[in-house]
Design a protein around this motif. Sequence first.
Motif, PDB file in Angstrom:
ATOM      1  N   GLY A   1       1.415  12.089  -1.103  1.00 29.51           N
ATOM      2  CA  GLY A   1       1.272  11.008   0.429  1.00 29.51           C
ATOM      3  C   GLY A   1       0.476  10.177   1.235  1.00 29.51           C
ATOM      4  N   ASN A   2      -0.360  10.193   0.017  1.00 26.06           N
ATOM      5  CA  ASN A   2      -2.105   9.493   0.156  1.00 26.06           C
ATOM      6  C   ASN A   2      -1.684   7.830   0.103  1.00 26.06           C
ATOM      7  OD1 ASN A   2      -3.561  12.295   1.285  1.00 26.06           O
ATOM      8  ND2 ASN A   2      -3.731  12.607  -1.079  1.00 26.06           N
TER       9      ASN A   2
ATOM     10  N   THR B   1       0.963  -0.858  -0.294  1.00 26.47           N
ATOM     11  CA  THR B   1      -0.171   0.305   0.009  1.00 26.47           C
ATOM     12  C   THR B   1       1.076   1.316  -0.087  1.00 26.47           C
ATOM     13  OG1 THR B   1      -0.316  -0.020   2.424  1.00 26.47           O
ATOM     14  CG2 THR B   1      -2.070  -0.885   1.101  1.00 26.47           C
ATOM     15  N   PRO B   2       1.535   1.939  -1.057  1.00 19.93           N
ATOM     16  CA  PRO B   2       2.282   2.631  -1.063  1.00 19.93           C
ATOM     17  C   PRO B   2       1.786   4.282  -1.431  1.00 19.93           C
ATOM     18  CG  PRO B   2       1.968   1.543  -3.019  1.00 19.93           C
ATOM     19  CD  PRO B   2       1.678   0.939  -1.913  1.00 19.93           C
TER      20      PRO B   2
ATOM     21  N   ARG C   1       2.419   9.797   6.561  1.00 19.03           N
ATOM     22  CA  ARG C   1       1.851  10.494   5.760  1.00 19.03           C
ATOM     23  C   ARG C   1       0.197   9.416   5.287  1.00 19.03           C
ATOM     24  NH1 ARG C   1       6.847   8.949   2.801  1.00 19.03           N
ATOM     25  NH2 ARG C   1       8.574  10.802   2.891  1.00 19.03           N
ATOM     26  N   ALA C   2       0.007   9.096   5.091  1.00 28.03           N
ATOM     27  CA  ALA C   2      -1.504   8.863   4.802  1.00 28.03           C
ATOM     28  C   ALA C   2      -2.378   8.480   5.960  1.00 28.03           C
ATOM     29  CB  ALA C   2      -1.874   6.685   4.834  1.00 28.03           C
ATOM     30  N   LEU C   3      -2.541   8.568   6.675  1.00 26.27           N
ATOM     31  CA  LEU C   3      -2.488   8.989   8.200  1.00 26.27           C
ATOM     32  C   LEU C   3      -3.047  10.604   8.336  1.00 26.27           C
ATOM     33  CD1 LEU C   3      -4.721   8.290  10.589  1.00 26.27           C
ATOM     34  CD2 LEU C   3      -2.771   9.107  11.993  1.00 26.27           C
ATOM     35  N   THR C   4      -2.355  11.580   7.344  1.00 25.72           N
ATOM     36  CA  THR C   4      -2.320  12.920   7.707  1.00 25.72           C
ATOM     37  C   THR C   4      -3.347  12.716   6.088  1.00 25.72           C
ATOM     38  OG1 THR C   4      -1.010  13.538   6.097  1.00 25.72           O
ATOM     39  CG2 THR C   4      -0.717  13.065   7.955  1.00 25.72           C
ATOM     40  N   GLY C   5      -3.038  12.000   4.895  1.00 27.24           N
ATOM     41  CA  GLY C   5      -3.995  12.041   4.474  1.00 27.24           C
ATOM     42  C   GLY C   5      -5.375  11.981   4.434  1.00 27.24           C
ATOM     43  N   LYS C   6      -5.657  11.023   4.934  1.00 26.49           N
ATOM     44  CA  LYS C   6      -6.917  10.106   5.613  1.00 26.49           C
ATOM     45  C   LYS C   6      -8.051  11.501   6.357  1.00 26.49           C
ATOM     46  CE  LYS C   6     -10.622   8.256   5.505  1.00 26.49           C
ATOM     47  NZ  LYS C   6     -11.561   7.335   4.948  1.00 26.49           N
ATOM     48  N   SER C   7      -6.895  12.585   7.615  1.00 25.62           N
ATOM     49  CA  SER C   7      -7.570  13.103   8.501  1.00 25.62           C
ATOM     50  C   SER C   7      -7.581  14.872   7.023  1.00 25.62           C
ATOM     51  CB  SER C   7      -6.542  13.912   9.117  1.00 25.62           C
ATOM     52  OG  SER C   7      -5.710  12.523  10.201  1.00 25.62           O
ATOM     53  N   LYS C   8      -6.990  15.014   6.966  1.00 22.22           N
ATOM     54  CA  LYS C   8      -7.382  16.046   5.370  1.00 22.22           C
ATOM     55  C   LYS C   8      -8.191  16.357   4.790  1.00 22.22           C
ATOM     56  CE  LYS C   8      -2.664  18.054   5.316  1.00 22.22           C
ATOM     57  NZ  LYS C   8      -1.048  17.769   5.065  1.00 22.22           N
ATOM     58  N   GLU C   9      -8.517  14.811   4.231  1.00 24.91           N
ATOM     59  CA  GLU C   9      -9.830  13.998   3.845  1.00 24.91           C
ATOM     60  C   GLU C   9     -10.884  14.069   4.270  1.00 24.91           C
ATOM     61  OE1 GLU C   9     -11.428  10.154   2.217  1.00 24.91           O
ATOM     62  OE2 GLU C   9      -9.389  10.231   1.824  1.00 24.91           O
TER      63      GLU C   9
ATOM     64  N   VAL D   1       5.521  15.863  12.179  1.00 28.59           N
ATOM     65  CA  VAL D   1       6.577  14.102  12.803  1.00 28.59           C
ATOM     66  C   VAL D   1       7.268  14.062  11.103  1.00 28.59           C
ATOM     67  CG1 VAL D   1       6.636  12.233  12.904  1.00 28.59           C
ATOM     68  CG2 VAL D   1       5.290  13.279  14.286  1.00 28.59           C
ATOM     69  N   ILE D   2       6.917  14.337  10.646  1.00 25.21           N
ATOM     70  CA  ILE D   2       7.330  14.106   8.714  1.00 25.21           C
ATOM     71  C   ILE D   2       8.746  15.372   8.552  1.00 25.21           C
ATOM     72  CG2 ILE D   2       6.820  14.063   6.683  1.00 25.21           C
ATOM     73  CD1 ILE D   2       6.242  11.557   7.302  1.00 25.21           C
TER      74      ILE D   2
END
Length: 433
Positions: free
Chosen positions: A91-92, A85-86, A273-281, A292-293
């Motif tokens: 970053g999503n 799951t890249p 990165r995936a969690l930040t992307g989901k959060s913004k979504e 952190v990133i």
Amino acid sequence: MKVSVVGSGYVGTVTAACLAELGHQVICIDIDEERVNKINSGVSPIWEQGLDELIQNHAGGNLKATSDYESAVNDSDISFICVGTPSDDYGNIDLSIVKSASESLGYAIGSKDDYHVVVLKSTVVPETTENFVTPILEQASGKQAGKDFGVSMNPEFLREGKAVYDFMNPDRIVIGALDKHSGDVVSHLYDKVECLNEFIRTNPRTAEMIKYANNSFLATKISFSNEIGNICKKLDIDTYEVMKVVGMDFRISPYFLNSGAGFGGSCFPKDVRALTGKSKEIGYEPILLDSVIRVNENQPHRMIDLLEEKIGHLENKTITVLGLAFKNGTDDIRESRSVPVIADLLYNGAKIKAYDPQANGNMKKVFSSVNYCDSAEEALYNSEACLVMTDWNEFKNLDSEFGLMKNKVVVDGRRIIPFQNLEQEIDYVGICW
């Protein structure tokens, strides 16, 4: 039980081999015929401590591999999805491989009469199992989840280099199922495993979030430690002395408090990165996780800044890079802190000699112009500076080898060189201390 495992990468191969060790009959499914042939020949497609032995012991017996989804599903009761799951360019999370695996499993389940359970083990953002994987399975199979087949989410908590041990000796097992029957089937797989804590039975989205919260917290501890280390560096304070005492607080613990060049690997950077992307979504700005990133991405470049402070411009200077894997005990270079360091060195016109006990071959696929050496001694010979990027134990024993350097400047990104006890006098610089 009869199990099929989709994907023969890091998680899939470890899962398949360990389930075979537990006595289950396991079939690996992979579209890569080379990986299929390796497993059937008793050869591990990846390097991981203890994995070669398991595959050698069970290949042709409890462990087989194929590229045929339908035959594997028909010959199993439960299927694990263990594909990559890249991150995409933003970053999503990229779910294209999960989608393909789910469709193929769905078509195979559609031609099967018996109840079959699909278990998502790939790391995915919350709601993926319920709102993405399950609808694909239902559409492809023409069947109803929870009635005709089961769906569950079973996240992994495996450390690269210790993955086999972690699978066989877990501190927790999390099972997030759409229905009780599916959860019972997955739980039964682990009957012979002694888990430190009780099994966690929950719903899929909670199981997905547990994995992300777990990795994001550990990544946060590392970036926090690096932030403190960067401040300590400017104040002439040994950050290791500071964090050793901080770690004595039972509420904090001493783990993941080592300052250095930052975290890498297949999990932490991608998952945060995936969690930040989901959060913004969903309309939430994850300020802390973004930081952190950002701290982690800046750390490797600090290595270059320190190097230039010591030896000036890097053009045409020979620099040794010791350590290419993102951590010791693996050949994995994904998000390794050596990658941006090497890129910076090449950009500045440096000549690079590199050595890693396991990862030379993988890094050569990324940077072909680097001179890859067979030993630390060879890599250090006649170089003008050395950057230590991975905490391999063999680097702890280096001493006289530094005498081979033209200019004995060592910038340590992992606090691995015992510089105070060396017989060889070197100009030693720690990234955060």
